[in-house]
Design an enzyme around this catalytic site. Structure first.
Site, PDB file in Angstrom:
ATOM      1  N   HIS A   1       0.598  -1.046  -0.377  1.00  0.00           N
ATOM      2  CA  HIS A   1      -0.252  -0.381  -0.366  1.00  0.00           C
ATOM      3  C   HIS A   1       1.096   1.283  -0.274  1.00  0.00           C
ATOM      4  O   HIS A   1       0.010   2.556  -0.285  1.00  0.00           O
ATOM      5  CB  HIS A   1      -1.306  -0.065   1.185  1.00  0.00           C
ATOM      6  CG  HIS A   1      -0.523   0.170   2.664  1.00  0.00           C
ATOM      7  ND1 HIS A   1      -0.543  -0.380   3.404  1.00  0.00           N
ATOM      8  CD2 HIS A   1      -0.253   1.324   3.152  1.00  0.00           C
ATOM      9  CE1 HIS A   1      -0.179  -0.463   4.472  1.00  0.00           C
ATOM     10  NE2 HIS A   1      -0.336   1.169   4.519  1.00  0.00           N
TER      11      HIS A   1
ATOM     12  N   ASP B   1       0.960  -7.872   2.471  1.00  0.00           N
ATOM     13  CA  ASP B   1       1.189  -6.473   2.263  1.00  0.00           C
ATOM     14  C   ASP B   1       2.373  -5.997   2.246  1.00  0.00           C
ATOM     15  O   ASP B   1       3.128  -5.489   2.947  1.00  0.00           O
ATOM     16  CB  ASP B   1       0.807  -5.815   2.954  1.00  0.00           C
ATOM     17  CG  ASP B   1       0.281  -3.559   2.943  1.00  0.00           C
ATOM     18  OD1 ASP B   1       0.977  -3.763   1.728  1.00  0.00           O
ATOM     19  OD2 ASP B   1      -0.908  -3.114   3.379  1.00  0.00           O
TER      20      ASP B   1
ATOM     21  N   SER C   1       3.582   2.200   8.534  1.00  0.00           N
ATOM     22  CA  SER C   1       3.368   2.049   7.300  1.00  0.00           C
ATOM     23  C   SER C   1       4.449   0.699   6.912  1.00  0.00           C
ATOM     24  O   SER C   1       5.329   1.910   6.143  1.00  0.00           O
ATOM     25  CB  SER C   1       2.318   1.816   6.412  1.00  0.00           C
ATOM     26  OG  SER C   1       1.436   1.996   6.757  1.00  0.00           O
TER      27      SER C   1
END
Ligand code: ASP
Length: 716
Positions: A85, A222, A652
């Site tokens: 992402h 991810d 992230s």
């Protein structure tokens, strides 16, 4: 600011004095505080001095900031692992209906096949030093709030500029650690040639989509790989074929054996923003004003964009990145709303503040000095709440519509760029302008006039329902009947040149007078609305000036009252957090264990988006072709792990490191209950989520055959 880089690196940040009895695992600690955390007693095996040491190469040299995310160098040749992402925008902007890398994944077999990640930058923290005195030397008690904000802003920019002049090619940033009180200058190696190396297909990288986002158990792969490049002489350079892979001072060794339940883990990264030192009145503003507004608005925008791309992949590709980020924020906001209500966080904070107020009032001098602090802060949020319908909708008018966004940014930049560099809004300063333009051109590339018109019209409906907006003459189009408004907007979109990329590129070089002369309908409208946006900007500065000063004083009196010191809120600077791989109980009688497996992916697969799995994975699972990535206990490949570290957005892509400082996974999310971390951390339900390194390696090497990447990471 005349210290050379080497010296700066030797200075330890002294702004945050920790509660030395850091018992709970709450805390996104500045790396300078590592020695105080007693990490060996918590399970760390490597020496804390090898994580951060101002005098030598250490673990943090292998960690970087990738736009708003974190990444790790995992080879000596600039290979970076981060989240799918986080690389999404790069994958999307390189994708077309012919080369649909989002749907099919991307793999560069050679360096030459790697694709430029447009608009991406990578930073590595090189040095930091406390510059609070230098920043605050420009303010005095007699200053008006707006004047104060401007003086501090300008001083920060001066310090940044002079640090960059003394350290050619580096990027400098003055970060506010405690509002109005402590400031730290960070120096970064800054890389602007970033390329996409490997991305799994969305069916792996986004498996579960928005349905599973912010949820545990999770089965999303991810992750993606990027590579950083520099000029042949090692200096920062924009994309060029001649550039060579960046050689980090240190890279993080991947440990293909992963971790187990109960193991110690630590994360190092660039958490974005938290609000743990804000008042109950701020939380009430969030709870009753801003978060509900975001949920409602984003939900509606997502629906419009999804409908527009439903039967048209080319249009869908334009919207996909934006939908993803809006959906991410929308669901997070819902989680935060639920958490704020359920855990009564504002009420708890109000109770703490009542005690603080009693302490303040108990001493006449203290009362005289600080008696009105909380009331004055509350007053600012009350004003913000009252002004919110008009202000939030006006702000979103120029972000919901890409045409309005382009027109506004272009005009704003032309006005700002007439000013001396240090007096400009930050995106238009010389040091930032190129990136600002690049990002605007990417926005332009994703423009779909049909969808844009729907979004713009919807924003006008919202504005038309607000009495104060009705008084703004420049918004008169909002009050037109449906048909008249449709015709009017149709003609604007027909006539505007902003649809044309070359025009937009040239527009960013023009003066305000030249832009006026173009007589473009969107530019004309942005110019007419401009004074209202300037007013919003000034208002914002005025409130920030008040809040900065008040919060600075509040932290001091709180420290005195609690006889403790605090960790500063996250502010996108380098932080460390630690904990253990651990399950949790989100509600009565429910316990969720902390490791998921490939069997879970197979079980969730329905064949419908977002639960599609590539056939090859299903076949390999059926044949148990797990190679060395099988976990004996599970009899399967582990997919995701859950742990009780303290993280937020910006973490992230952070490496999940084991006790030896090796990479055992990549952080990408939090459990739904942990969305509330931004306001308060809680040992029982604050859990972060990462993809297990064994799944990363199995997908990359065994499923998609990119063995060369495994070799590069030293995994055979
Ligand atoms: N998935 C999250 C984000 O991108 C990461 C986090 O906030 O924990 O915002």
């Amino acid at each position: 600011m005349s210290e050379p880089l080497e010296k700066l690196r030797a200075i330890v940040v002294c702004c945050c004095l920790l509660p030395l009895s850091a018992n709970a695992d709450e805390g996104m600690y500045p790396v300078s505080e590592i020695e105080q955390l007693n990490l060996p007693a918590k399970g760390l095996v490597m020496s804390p001095g090898d994580i951060f040491n101002p005098d030598q190469v250490c673990l943090i040299d292998g960690i970087c900031k990738v736009n708003g995310c974190t990444g790790s160098f995992v080879s000596p040749n600039g290979l970076i692992i981060t989240n799918h992402h986080c690389a999404y925008r790069a994958i999307q902007s390189a994708s077309s209906t012919e080369h649909d890398y989002l749907a099919n994944g991307f793999q560069a077999k050679t360096g030459a096949a790697e694709i430029p990640a447009k608009g991406y930058t990578v930073r590595i923290t090189e040095a930091f030093s406390d510059v609070s005195d230098k920043v605050l030397s420009v303010v005095d008690d007699g200053m008006e709030a707006t004047q104060r904000t401007k003086a501090i802003d300008q001083r920060r920019k001066e310090l940044e500029k002079s640090a960059e002049q003394q350290n050619a090619g580096m990027r400098a940033e003055v970060a506010e650690m405690f509002a109005g009180k402590t400031y730290v200058l960070f120096l970064y190696t800054y890389i602007t040639d970033v390329r996409l190396v490997f991305a799994p297909p969305a069916s792996v990288g986004e498996f579960g989509g928005d349905t599973d986002n912010w949820e545990w158990p999770r089965h999303t792969g991810d992750f993606s790989f990027l590579r950083a490049y520099v000029a042949p002489d090692g200096s920062t350079a924009n994309y060029s074929k001649e550039n060579i892979p960046y050689q980090p001072k240190r890279f993080i060794q991947v440990d293909p054996n992963g971790v187990d339940e109960g193991d110690f883990v630590m994360l190092i990264g660039y958490p974005g923003r938290t609000a743990r030192h804000k008042t109950a009145s701020f939380l009430s503003y969030e709870q009753s004003v801003r978060l509900p507004f975001i949920v409602d608005l984003y939900d509606w925008q997502i629906q419009q964009m999804e409908a527009a791309g439903k039967d048209n992949r080319a249009v869908a590709l334009k919207h996909t990145s934006r939908i993803k980020s809006l959906a991410n924020v929308e669901k997070r906001s819902r989680g935060q709303l639920k958490g704020l209500r359920r855990a009564k966080i504002a009420a708890h904070r109000a109770a703490q503040e009542a005690k603080l107020q009693a302490y303040i009032d108990s001493d006449p001098d203290r009362k005289k000095q600080s008696g009105r602090l909380l009331a004055d802060i509350n007053q600012v949020y009350a004003e913000m709440g009252e002004a919110a319908p008009l202000e939030l909708n006006l702000q979103n008018l120029i972000s919901a519509s890409r045409m309005m966004n382009l027109a506004f940014t272009m005009y704003d930049s032309s006005v700002e760029r007439q000013k001396p560099d240090l007096q400009r809004e930050s995106p238009y300063m010389d040091r930032n302008f190129e990136l600002t333009k690049k990002r605007q051109l990417l926005t332009q590339q994703d423009l779909d006039p049909g969808t844009d018109k729907v979004l713009l019209s919807g924003m006008l409906d919202r504005l038309n329902a607000i009495p104060e907006a009705k008084q703004i003459d420049a918004l008169r189009v909002a009050a037109l009947t449906d048909e008249l408004r449709r015709n009017y907007l149709d003609s604007m979109y027909r006539q505007s040149w902003l649809i044309d990329k070359a025009y937009v590129e040239k527009g960013f070089e023009k003066s305000p007078a030249e832009l006026k002369e173009l007589d473009d309908p969107f530019l004309n409208w942005a110019i007419e609305l401009y004074p209202h946006y300037l007013e919003l900007r000034e208002k914002g500065k005025e409130r920030n000036g008040r809040l900065d000063q008040l919060y600075g004083e509040l932290v001091s009196v709180k420290q005195e009252f609690q006889n403790a010191n605090f960790v500063p809120d996250a502010n996108a600077t380098l932080r460390l957090t630690f904990g253990r791989v651990k399950g949790y109980s989100p509600e009565d009688a429910v316990y969720k264990s902390p490791i998921t497996s490939l069997q879970g992916v197979v079980d969730k697969t329905t064949g419908e988006t977002p639960f599609i799995t590539p056939q090859k994975i299903l076949d390999m699972h059926a044949k148990k072709e797990f190679g060395r990535f099988k976990n004996e206990k599970l009899g399967d490949v582990p997919v995701a792990i859950l742990y009780d570290t303290d993280t937020t957005g910006g973490n992230s892509g952070s490496p999940i490191l084991n006790a030896e400082g090796e990479l055992v996974g990549v952080n990408f999310d939090r459990a739904f209950e942990a969305t509330i971390n931004d306001f308060a951390w809680n040992a029982s339900y604050s859990r972060s989520i990462g993809v297990d390194i064994r799944y990363v390696l199995w997908i990359t090497g065994n499923v998609f055959g990119a063995r060369e990447l495994l070799n590069e990471m030293g995994v055979n």
